[in-house]
Design an enzyme around this catalytic site. Structure first.
Site, PDB file in Angstrom:
ATOM      1  N   GLU A 128     -28.378  -7.649  -3.857  1.00 46.88           N
ATOM      2  CA  GLU A 128     -28.551  -6.339  -4.478  1.00 46.88           C
ATOM      3  C   GLU A 128     -29.176  -5.346  -3.501  1.00 46.88           C
ATOM      4  OE1 GLU A 128     -28.859  -4.293  -8.422  1.00 46.88           O
ATOM      5  OE2 GLU A 128     -27.527  -4.462  -6.716  1.00 46.88           O
ATOM      6  N   THR A 181     -27.484   6.485  -6.006  1.00 46.39           N
ATOM      7  CA  THR A 181     -28.775   5.958  -6.445  1.00 46.39           C
ATOM      8  C   THR A 181     -29.912   6.568  -5.647  1.00 46.39           C
ATOM      9  OG1 THR A 181     -27.745   3.882  -7.110  1.00 46.39           O
ATOM     10  CG2 THR A 181     -30.120   3.851  -6.785  1.00 46.39           C
TER      11      THR A 181
END
Length: 310
Positions: A128, A181
């Site tokens: 991730e 993000t």
């Protein structure tokens, strides 16, 4: 087993008031992956379908996560990974975490399950980090554990499994725009007023209580975000109209999924969830922005084994 095919589901992180700690698992959308044992040692990604992502192991979230569990286990074999990508990268519903979680889950199955779910989450977080720049588990945890989860701590990793009311459904809309993000994080305030902080942790506490007591009204009252949503909602066109339409058509609450652009609503019952879906389709149908919607029961199982071969 020498080969396994899995479904690695999409997830919703933050869940309004639970920035970076709360998440839940979806049932309708997810990646499919096939992982095979090989005689040759190491990790190889042999196929990616759906989106243009790197095949190079150390540049792919699934490859990096797979290397983390592989190097720790040090088995007398290797693994080949095929990824059939159904979750669009950057959609806000855990695309990278699905790939990372799926890889470690499948390898653990093929090694006869030497690791528990918290350990698997730790390995998946390594992957991730390739996509997001930091290790965090708010999407990883619901995918691996299923249902609702709360990340109590990252160091050491502590994940709490929360109960899911049986008649709870999620409706999501994914506008076909990109929200980075990094940008979604950069616009957040570094300090928040004390009263906002009090309101926020009150909502987190009452949301957890609502899940434990099957209190749908309290759950709806708790889906309030006074810290993050006021800033991030500006990055999503027509966010306020979508939220208003969802609430007016019976949704318990509505919020931003992850860092966006996807928007989630929670409803009691499939009929209400479908009514909400139709209402938000009507909002976006006049905007000229491409979008898709779906409704999903909360997935209490998490990653699922679709088939296996000896």
């Amino acid at each position: 087993m020498n080969q396994i095919k899995i479904f690695s589901p999409a997830t919703v992180a933050n869940v309004s008031c639970g920035f970076d700690v709360l998440g839940f698992c979806l049932d309708t959308v997810g990646d499919e992956m096939i992982i095979k044992k090989t005689v040759e040692k190491g990790i190889k990604i042999t196929k990616i379908e759906g989106f243009d992502l790197p095949l190079e192991t150390k540049k792919n979230v699934a490859g990096v996560a797979a290397l983390a569990i592989y190097n720790d286990a040090n088995p007398d074999c290797g693994f080949e990974i095929e990824i059939y990508k159904k979750i669009k990268p950057g959609s806000g519903i855990g695309s990278s975490s699905a790939s990372a979680s799926g890889a470690v889950f499948a390898i653990n199955e093929l090694l006869d399950k030497p690791y528990n779910k918290t350990q698997l989450s730790n390995f998946a977080m390594k992957g991730e980090a390739v996509a997001s720049g930091s290790e965090h588990a708010d999407n990883i945890a619901p995918g691996i554990f299923g249902g609702f989860t709360l990340v109590k701590s990252n160091q050491p990793l502590q994940i709490l499994e929360l109960p899911t009311p049986s008649n709870l459904y999620a409706t999501l809309i994914h506008p076909q725009i990109e929200v980075k993000t990094s940008e979604a994080r950069s616009i957040l305030p570094k300090n928040v007023p004390m009263q906002d902080a009090i309101t926020q942790w009150s909502n987190v506490g009452s949301l957890v209580h609502a899940l434990h007591t099957n209190d749908y009204n309290l759950l709806g009252d708790s889906l309030q975000d006074v810290i993050v949503e006021p800033y991030r909602s500006k990055l999503i066109p027509h966010y306020d109209e979508v939220k208003e339409a969802a609430i007016n058509n019976g949704a318990l609450g509505c919020g931003i999924s992850g860092s966006g652009p996807s928007i989630f609503s929670l409803s009691e019952g499939i009929e209400t969830a479908k009514k909400v879906e139709k209402a938000i389709q009507e909002v976006y149908g006049t905007t000229g922005i491409e979008f898709y919607t779906f409704t999903s029961k909360i997935n209490a199982e998490g990653i699922k084994v679709l088939s296996s071969e000896q």
